[in-house]
Design an enzyme around this catalytic site. Structure first.
Site, PDB file in Angstrom:
ATOM      1  N   SER A  23       0.833  -1.216   0.000  1.00  0.00           N
ATOM      2  CA  SER A  23       0.000   0.000   0.000  1.00  0.00           C
ATOM      3  C   SER A  23       0.860   1.255   0.000  1.00  0.00           C
ATOM      4  O   SER A  23       0.577   2.219  -0.713  1.00  0.00           O
ATOM      5  CB  SER A  23      -0.901   0.032   1.239  1.00  0.00           C
ATOM      6  OG  SER A  23      -1.676  -1.123   1.320  1.00  0.00           O
ATOM      7  N   GLY A  96      -4.807  -3.461  -7.926  1.00  0.00           N
ATOM      8  CA  GLY A  96      -5.748  -2.391  -7.588  1.00  0.00           C
ATOM      9  C   GLY A  96      -5.038  -1.134  -7.132  1.00  0.00           C
ATOM     10  O   GLY A  96      -5.483  -0.017  -7.417  1.00  0.00           O
ATOM     11  N   SER A 170     -11.834   1.611  -0.251  1.00  0.00           N
ATOM     12  CA  SER A 170     -11.235   2.897   0.129  1.00  0.00           C
ATOM     13  C   SER A 170     -10.287   3.400  -0.958  1.00  0.00           C
ATOM     14  O   SER A 170      -9.902   4.568  -0.956  1.00  0.00           O
ATOM     15  CB  SER A 170     -10.480   2.751   1.448  1.00  0.00           C
ATOM     16  OG  SER A 170      -9.415   1.830   1.317  1.00  0.00           O
ATOM     17  N   ASP A 313      -7.759  -6.996   4.986  1.00  0.00           N
ATOM     18  CA  ASP A 313      -6.761  -7.928   4.449  1.00  0.00           C
ATOM     19  C   ASP A 313      -6.228  -8.859   5.533  1.00  0.00           C
ATOM     20  O   ASP A 313      -6.166 -10.076   5.363  1.00  0.00           O
ATOM     21  CB  ASP A 313      -5.600  -7.165   3.794  1.00  0.00           C
ATOM     22  CG  ASP A 313      -6.009  -6.558   2.452  1.00  0.00           C
ATOM     23  OD1 ASP A 313      -7.120  -6.867   1.982  1.00  0.00           O
ATOM     24  OD2 ASP A 313      -5.229  -5.783   1.883  1.00  0.00           O
ATOM     25  N   ASN A 336     -16.321  -6.275   1.575  1.00  0.00           N
ATOM     26  CA  ASN A 336     -15.347  -5.905   0.533  1.00  0.00           C
ATOM     27  C   ASN A 336     -14.344  -7.016   0.237  1.00  0.00           C
ATOM     28  O   ASN A 336     -13.597  -6.935  -0.725  1.00  0.00           O
ATOM     29  CB  ASN A 336     -14.678  -4.556   0.822  1.00  0.00           C
ATOM     30  CG  ASN A 336     -13.611  -4.614   1.876  1.00  0.00           C
ATOM     31  OD1 ASN A 336     -13.627  -5.478   2.748  1.00  0.00           O
ATOM     32  ND2 ASN A 336     -12.676  -3.693   1.815  1.00  0.00           N
ATOM     33  N   LYS A 411       2.612 -11.512  -5.801  1.00  0.00           N
ATOM     34  CA  LYS A 411       1.885 -10.231  -5.841  1.00  0.00           C
ATOM     35  C   LYS A 411       2.363  -9.297  -4.742  1.00  0.00           C
ATOM     36  O   LYS A 411       2.436  -8.088  -4.936  1.00  0.00           O
ATOM     37  CB  LYS A 411       0.387 -10.495  -5.713  1.00  0.00           C
ATOM     38  CG  LYS A 411      -0.478  -9.265  -5.897  1.00  0.00           C
ATOM     39  CD  LYS A 411      -1.941  -9.652  -5.935  1.00  0.00           C
ATOM     40  CE  LYS A 411      -2.856  -8.469  -5.786  1.00  0.00           C
ATOM     41  NZ  LYS A 411      -2.828  -7.500  -6.868  1.00  0.00           N
TER      42      LYS A 411
END
EC number: 2.5.1.19
Length: 427
Positions: A23, A96, A170, A313, A336, A411
């Site tokens: 992130s 994403g 988000s 997550d 989500n 990933k």
């Protein structure tokens, strides 16, 4: 299909130096590319998602150099919006954290570019972001299915009053927040519905501040962003360790410790997923916090019933840790999960049943009752890195487990299984 069988693990003990946060890495790369000046990012994550962002920046004319191990990146900032002069199409895999922020950033100015990705990316909704960008003047066309990538972006975002639905991801709000300061006019972003994964918005705001831009956050209901601003390089920026990746090692310690210490995150981390450690503590593990580490020591684990909206997550790891807890665990407010790398609610329920658990899968919750003894199973991973890492925890029993397509961890954590083996003692 490639597979990996993990033999039973009797005990885990040791220290894990966490790879950089996904992130934080992808947000920092984009802000550094938009900023004035040269930025040096250290402890950058080397993974598929980050490579997709780097490849996109290359195609957009951003100049950078990477160290041999790809964890140090020196970026020459563009000093403003990115221009897709030679690039006509960007392929972003299933990232994403690249697709959503780039979709917004490339609506500044007068670009004409297509964003696309893997088949799963074309199933991950982006309509709420597109609706918001269009309210600000952006010209966006869906090339296949309405509300999903691929998208054709033709610039035009100027700011103004924008409503965005916060209930699905988000990342839509993150994308708008990072783009709005560079728009010519002020932007007022109003949130519709309940904002999910609020801690991820804090990561975004924290990074924007690091790059010299502050905005007015009105109780996460409305954000006021001055237009015509520019990002400034902070010079050198250390990417903190990935808190979601930490969850597997901390959970392993709770189940079969010993003690495991993860370094690169700590009590002052900006990532909401560090709160995962509080959940383990509530279940019965012993947690110790430092400025740059979290450690976990085994405890007698008991089931919990909790709202997991703040750590979606890392909450997946609780679903497999529940196999080792006494009683029935319920994880709530996790709709989500359905729009992530896979439909994680369906995937998790399906694979937990294979190892013998009794599972109730709801629209936005999962309820898990562990069996007396876990069953051996081949675990499908749905090309989802977190499914592979979560189900590695099954080996912390007297039962081996086979993980199909184990390389999907690339990933976010290419050497996950090597790191797990390093702290494991065989049964």
């Amino acid at each position: 299909m490639e597979s990996l069988t993990l033999q039973p693990i009797a005990r885990v003990d040791g220290t894990i130096n966490l790879p950089g946060s996904k992130s934080v890495s992808n947000r920092a790369l984009l802000l550094a590319a938009l900023a004035h000046g040269k930025t040096v990012l250290t402890n950058l994550l080397d993974s598929d998602d980050v490579r997709h962002m780097l490849n996109a920046l290359t195609a957009l004319g951003v100049s950078y150099t990477l160290s041999a191990d790809r964890t140090r990146c020196e970026i020459i900032g563009n000093g403003g919006p990115l221009h897709a002069e030679s690039a006509r199409e960007l392929f972003l895999g299933n990232a994403g954290t690249a697709m959503r922020p780039l979709a917004a950033a490339l609506c500044l100015g007068s670009n004409d570019i297509v964003l696309t990705g893997e088949p799963r990316m074309k199933e991950r909704p982006i309509g709420h972001l597109v609706d918001a960008l269009r309210q600000g003047g952006a010209k966006i066309t869906y090339l296949e299915q309405e509300n999903y990538p691929p998208l054709r972006l033709q610039g035009g975002f100027t700011g103004g009053n924008v409503d965005v639905d916060g209930s699905v991801s988000s990342q839509f709000l993150t994308a708008l927040l990072m783009t709005a300061p560079l728009a010519p006019e002020d932007t007022v972003i109003r949130i519709k519905g309940d904002l999910v994964s609020k801690p991820y918005i804090d990561i975004t705001l924290n990074l924007m501040k690091t790059f010299g831009v502050e905005i007015e956050n009105q109780h996460y209901q409305q954000f006021v962003v001055k237009g015509g601003q520019s990002y400034q390089s902070p010079g050198t920026y250390l990417v903190e360790g990935d808190a979601s990746s930490a969850s597997y090692f901390l959970a392993a310690a709770a189940i079969r410790g010993g003690t495991v210490k993860v370094t690169g995150i700590g009590r002052n981390s900006m990532q909401g997923d560090i709160r995962f450690a509080d959940v383990l503590e509530k279940m019965g593990a012993t947690i110790c916090w430092g400025d740059d580490y979290i450690s976990c020591t085994r405890g007698e684990l008991n089931a919990i019933d909790m709202d997991m909206n703040h750590i979606p997550d890392a909450a997946m790891t609780i679903a497999t840790a529940a196999l080792f807890a006494k009683g029935t665990t319920t994880l709530r407010n996790i709709y989500n999960w359905r729009v992530k790398e896979s439909d994680r609610l369906f995937a998790m329920a399906t694979e937990l049943r294979k190892v013998g658990a009794e599972v109730e899968e709801g629209h936005d919750f999962i309820r898990i009752t562990p069996p007396e003894k876990l069953k051996f199973a081949e675990i499908a991973t749905y090309n989802d890195h977190r499914m592979a890492m979560c189900f590695s925890l099954v080996a912390l029993s007297d039962t081996p487990v086979t993980i199909l397509d184990p390389k999907c961890t690339a990933k976010t954590f290419p050497d996950y299984f090597e790191q797990l083996a390093r702290i494991s003692q065989p049964g």
